[in-house]
Scaffold this active site. Structure first.
Site, PDB file in Angstrom:
ATOM      1  N   SER A   1       0.788  -1.027   0.026  1.00  0.00           N
ATOM      2  CA  SER A   1       0.014   0.124   0.172  1.00  0.00           C
ATOM      3  C   SER A   1       0.990   1.263  -0.012  1.00  0.00           C
ATOM      4  CB  SER A   1      -0.744  -0.250   1.052  1.00  0.00           C
ATOM      5  OG  SER A   1      -1.667   1.226   1.416  1.00  0.00           O
TER       6      SER A   1
ATOM      7  N   TYR B   1      -2.424  -0.496  10.504  1.00  0.00           N
ATOM      8  CA  TYR B   1      -2.449  -0.764   9.033  1.00  0.00           C
ATOM      9  C   TYR B   1      -1.236  -0.296   8.442  1.00  0.00           C
ATOM     10  CZ  TYR B   1      -4.048  -0.913   4.289  1.00  0.00           C
ATOM     11  OH  TYR B   1      -4.330  -1.226   2.777  1.00  0.00           O
TER      12      TYR B   1
END
Length: 677
Positions: free
Chosen positions: A554, A567
Site C-alpha cells: 500500500s 494498518y
C-alpha cells in the site's frame, strides 16, 4: 440443420459421454445426405464428419467438416499409393462443400469411402483390448464370427479407408471391424442402427473378457506397493508434485494433474505393471497424449521421502536418455525436431499418477488416456497377451508430418500459459480482479479466501476446474496455509506465482488503537504474507522453475496518513518483506516485487466492511464520495480501481520485466507524498 446431421450430433454426444467408449477428442462419427449445391441449386451428396481435433462429447455443427462425396470418391482414381497417402489430406480441402466447416481429419477417408449412410470410429477400452491382444484376430473371429471383421494394423489414412471400404463391400453381413492396435469402426443404414452396432461390438468384447478372462491379469499385489491410506496418499502426492512437475518441465514448462483412481492404484500395486508399462500404450490416440511410455517409480510407497525424491531424479535422467535414443533410432532428415524428452505420465506406487501437458486440460486428458490404456492392458492380458504396435510405428505416428502440421495450427499461448497462480483474498475486490486477469492471461488460478463461498463464486465465474479452483484458508494459520498450497499442488502440480493480497484495516487514532487492532492486522498482513511466501517458496524451490511472489502492499507503507498506525505499520512490514525475500530467493530464480495502491474503494471487501466509513470520517467526506476524494488528491485525478492493480501484477509477471526483483510499483494515480525514495 439437416435432419441426419442433427441425429449425428445427438449420437456423438451419447458416445462421447462415456470415456470407456471413446476418449476426449478421440474417435469420429459421420453421416451422409443430400443438400442443394449453393451454385447450381441441384442436390449433391454430402459427408458430414467430425473435424480435426474435435470432441464427440461436445460436438456442434460448426465442428463438422462438410465434403462432397462425388469428389471424395474421385480421389480413389488419383490415389498415388500408401507411400504417398499423406498427400490425400491436402486433397480433402478440394472436396469441401460451401465453406467446408471444420478442417477434415486424417480419418475422413474411412467415413467417406465406406458406402454406408452412418459410420462410427471409436476407441473403446474393451475393443482396443482385442485390437492389442497377441491373438486379436483369432479372438475377434471367436467372439463375432463373420459379424465383425479383423483389419491388421495400418496407420490411419487413405489406405485404411480403402481397406475398410473393401471389407464393407465384400462382407455385407458385417456390422463393423476391429482395427488391430487401434479401435473399432461400425456402420449402419440409420443413425440408430449405426450406434446400436457400435455398442454391440463394444459390449460383446467386454462380455467376452468378463466371461473368459483371468481374474488377476496384472498378477498379485506386491508387498509395500499397496495404496497408502487416502490422507497419507494425498499428503505424499502433494509433497512430490512440485518435484515431479519440475522434472517434467525440464524442456518446457508443464501444468500437472494428479489421479489416484482405483484403476491406477491397483495397476501400480501389481507384479506385472513394470513390464506392461514398459511396453507402452497401443492406440494412437493414447500414445500421442501419453508419450511412448510412462516414467515408473520402482520403490514401495512407504520408502522415505528423500529416497523417493533422489530415485525420481535418477529415473528422470534415464528416461530422457532413453527417449533421446528412441528418437535417434527412427528419425531421418524429414523428421520434425524432437519435441521434448520429459515424461507425460509418472506413476508412483501407492500414491497414483501425475500427468502433464501445456495446460490443465491437456494434463488431465493425458491422465484419462492412460487410465484407458490401463483398462486396455487389463483386458488384453485377461484373454491373451498384451502386444501393442511396434515401437517404430509409434514413432511414425508421434512424429508424423501431419501431426506436426496440426500442432503448428494451434493458437499462440497466452503470456501466462503453464503458470500456476495462488491469490489470497481473492474472493472480492483487488484479489478477485487479479485472479480473473491472471486467468485471462492463461494462468491456472487457485482462488484463496477466508470466505469459502466467495472463493467458490469467483472460481466458478472464471471457469471450470481446468482453469480455477477455490480454497478456503485463514492466512494467519500455518497449517491452513500449507494445506492450501498442497491443494494447489494436487490441482495443478505446484505453484509459480503468488499474490499476497489478503488484508483488512481498522482505522483509529493511536490512543484508541487496541492491542487487538494491532495484532489482527499484523497477523493477517505481516504474518499471513510471511506464511504464504514461505510455503510457496518451498514448492518453487522444489520445482526448480523459478517463480514470482507479489505483495499487494500500500502507499500507506511509505506515506504517513492520520489515524492509521496499525494498518500502515503492517503494510510497511510487507514492503520490507519484499526486499528481504528478493535478496534471499534470487538465487532460485524467484522474483519478489510489491505493488503500492492508493485506496481502492470500488468493489473492495475492506472498504465495504467498515474501513470506508472510518476513512471517510477521518477526511470529513461522505462515504459514497470517498473514491472521488482519493482521486482528487492525486496528480492524475483518477480513481484507482481493482483492475489497475491487476494490470500491474501482469506487468510484473508476464515476461516483460523478467529481470526485475525487489521493486515496488505505485498504482496510486500519483500521490506525491508516497513517491519512493
Amino acid at each position: 440443420m439437416h435432419p441426419e446431421v442433427a441425429q449425428l450430433i445427438e449420437r456423438s454426444h451419447r458416445l462421447g459421454a462415456d470415456p470407456t467408449i471413446t476418449n476426449y477428442a478421440g474417435g469420429n462419427a459421420s453421416c451422409k445426405g443430400a443438400e442443394p449445391d449453393p451454385v447450381t441449386g441441384s442436390d449433391v451428396e454430402l459427408l458430414w464428419v467430425k473435424g480435426s481435433g474435435g470432441d464427440l462429447g461436445t460436438l456442434t455443427e460448426a465442428g463438422l467438416a462438410v465434403l462432397r462425396l462425388d469428389r471424395m470418391r474421385a480421389l480413389v482414381d488419383v490415389y498415388p499409393g500408401v507411400e504417398r497417402e499423406d498427400e490425400m489430406v491436402a486433397a480433402f480441402d478440394f472436396c469441401l462443400h460451401g465453406k467446408g466447416g471444420a478442417a477434415p481429419s486424417i480419418d475422413t477417408a474411412m467415413h467417406g469411402l465406406v458406402d454406408a449412410p452412418h459410420v462410427d470410429h471409436l476407441h473403446p477400452d474393451a475393443g482396443i483390448a482385442f485390437a492389442a491382444a497377441a491373438d486379436g484376430e483369432a479372438l475377434t473371429k471367436e467372439c463375432f464370427g463373420d459379424r465383425v471383421a479383423w483389419v491388421p494394423w495400418r496407420r490411419p489414412g487413405f489406405q485404411l479407408g480403402l481397406d475398410i471400404a473393401r471389407i464393407h463391400a465384400e462382407h455385407p453381413e458385417a456390422i463393423g471391424v476391429v482395427l488391430g492396435g487401434h479401435g473399432i469402426t461400425a456402420w449402419g443404414a440409420t443413425s440408430q442402427e449405426c450406434e446400436e452396432h457400435a455398442l454391440e461390438i463394444i459390449r460383446a468384447c467386454q462380455a467376452y473378457i468378463e466371461r473368459n478372462g483371468r481374474p488377476d491379469p496384472f498378477g498379485p499385489v506386491v508387498a509395500g506397493y499397496e495404496p497408502m491410506p487416502p490422507e497419507e496418499r494425498r499428503a505424499r502426492a502433494a509433497a512430490l508434485a512440485p518435484l515431479i512437475r519440475g522434472l517434467a518441465s525440464t524442456d518446457r514448462p508443464q501444468v500437472g494433474h494428479y489421479t489416484d483412481s482405483d484403476a491406477v492404484l491397483d495397476f501400480v500395486a501389481r507384479e506385472h505393471h513394470p513390464r506392461l508399462a514398459a511396453l507402452g500404450t497401443s492406440c494412437p490416440d493414447h500414445f500421442l497424449r501419453t508419450k511412448v511410455r510412462p516414467l515408473v517409480l520402482d520403490l514401495p510407497a512407504t520408502a522415505p521421502l528423500a529416497e523417493v525424491e533422489e530415485r525420481l531424479r535418477a529415473l528422470h535422467a534415464a528416461y530422457r536418455d532413453d527417449y533421446r535414443a528412441y528418437y535417434e533410432r527412427y528419425a531421418d532428415d524429414a523428421t520434425p525436431a524432437m519435441r521434448g524428452a520429459d515424461p507425460a505420465i509418472v506413476l508412483v506406487p501407492g500414491v497414483g499418477m501425475f500427468s502433464f501437458g501445456k495446460d490443465k486440460q491437456t494434463a488431465r486428458v493425458a491422465g484419462e488416456f492412460y487410465v484407458n490404456a490401463i483398462n486396455v492392458m487389463r483386458g488384453a492380458e485377461a484373454i491373451s497377451t498384451y502386444r501393442p504396435i511396434e515401437e517404430r510405428e509409434k514413432f511414425r505416428i508421434e512424429y508424423w508430418a501431419l501431426e506436426e502440421a496440426k500442432l503448428a495450427r494451434m493458437p499462440k499461448p497466452k503470456p501466462l500459459a503453464t503458470r500456476v497462480a495462488f491469490v489470497t483474498g481473492a474472493g472480492s475486490g483487488i484479489g478477485r480482479a487479479i485472479a480473473e486477469r491472471l486467468a485471462a492471461e492463461g494462468a491456472c488460478v487457485v482462488v484463496a479466501d477466508l470466505n469459502t463461498e466467495a472463493a467458490a463464486e469467483v472460481a466458478k465465474g472464471i471457469g471450470g476446474t481446468d482453469v480455477a479452483v477455490p480454497v478456503s484458508v485463514d492466512v494467519t494459520d500455518e497449517e491452513q496455509v500449507q494445506a492450501a498450497l498442497d491443494e494447489a499442488a494436487l490441482a495443478f502440480g505446484g505453484v509459480d506465482l503468488v499474490v499476497n493480497n489478503a488484508g483488512l484495516s481498522i482505522s483509529r487514532p493511536l490512543l484508541e488503537t487496541t492491542t487487538a487492532d494491532w495484532d489482527v492486522q499484523h497477523r493477517v498482513m505481516a504474518r499471513g504474507s510471511f506464511l504464504v511466501s514461505r510455503a510457496a517458496a518451498a514448492a518453487m524451490i522444489a520445482q526448480g522453475l523459478g517463480g514470482d511472489i507479489i505483495y499487494i502492499s500500500s502507499k500507506n507503507g511509505v506515506f504517513a496518513g492520520p489515524n492509521n498506525v496499525a494498518y500502515g505499520a503492517a503494510k510497511a512490514d510487507q514492503a520490507h518483506q519484499v526486499r528481504l525475500l528478493a535478496a534471499e530467493l534470487g538465487e532460485h530464480g524467484i522474483r519478489v516485487n510489491g505493488i503500492n495502491p492508493d485506496g481502492v474503494v470500488r468493489g473492495s471487501g475492506i472498504f465495504a466492511s467498515g474501513w470506508g466509513a472510518q476513512r471517510a470520517a477521518v477526511y470529513g467526506v461522505p462515504e459514497e464520495k470517498l473514491g472521488e476524494y482519493y482521486a482528487q488528491r492525486t496528480l492524475l485525478k483518477k480513481e484507482v480501481l481493482p483492475e489497475h492493480v491487476a494490470a500491474a501484477v501482469v506487468a510484473l509477471t508476464a515476461g516483460d520485466l523478467a529481470q526485475t526483483t525487489g521493486l515496488h510499483i505505485p498504482v496510486d494515480s500519483g500521490v506525491a507524498a508516497a513517491f519512493l525514495r
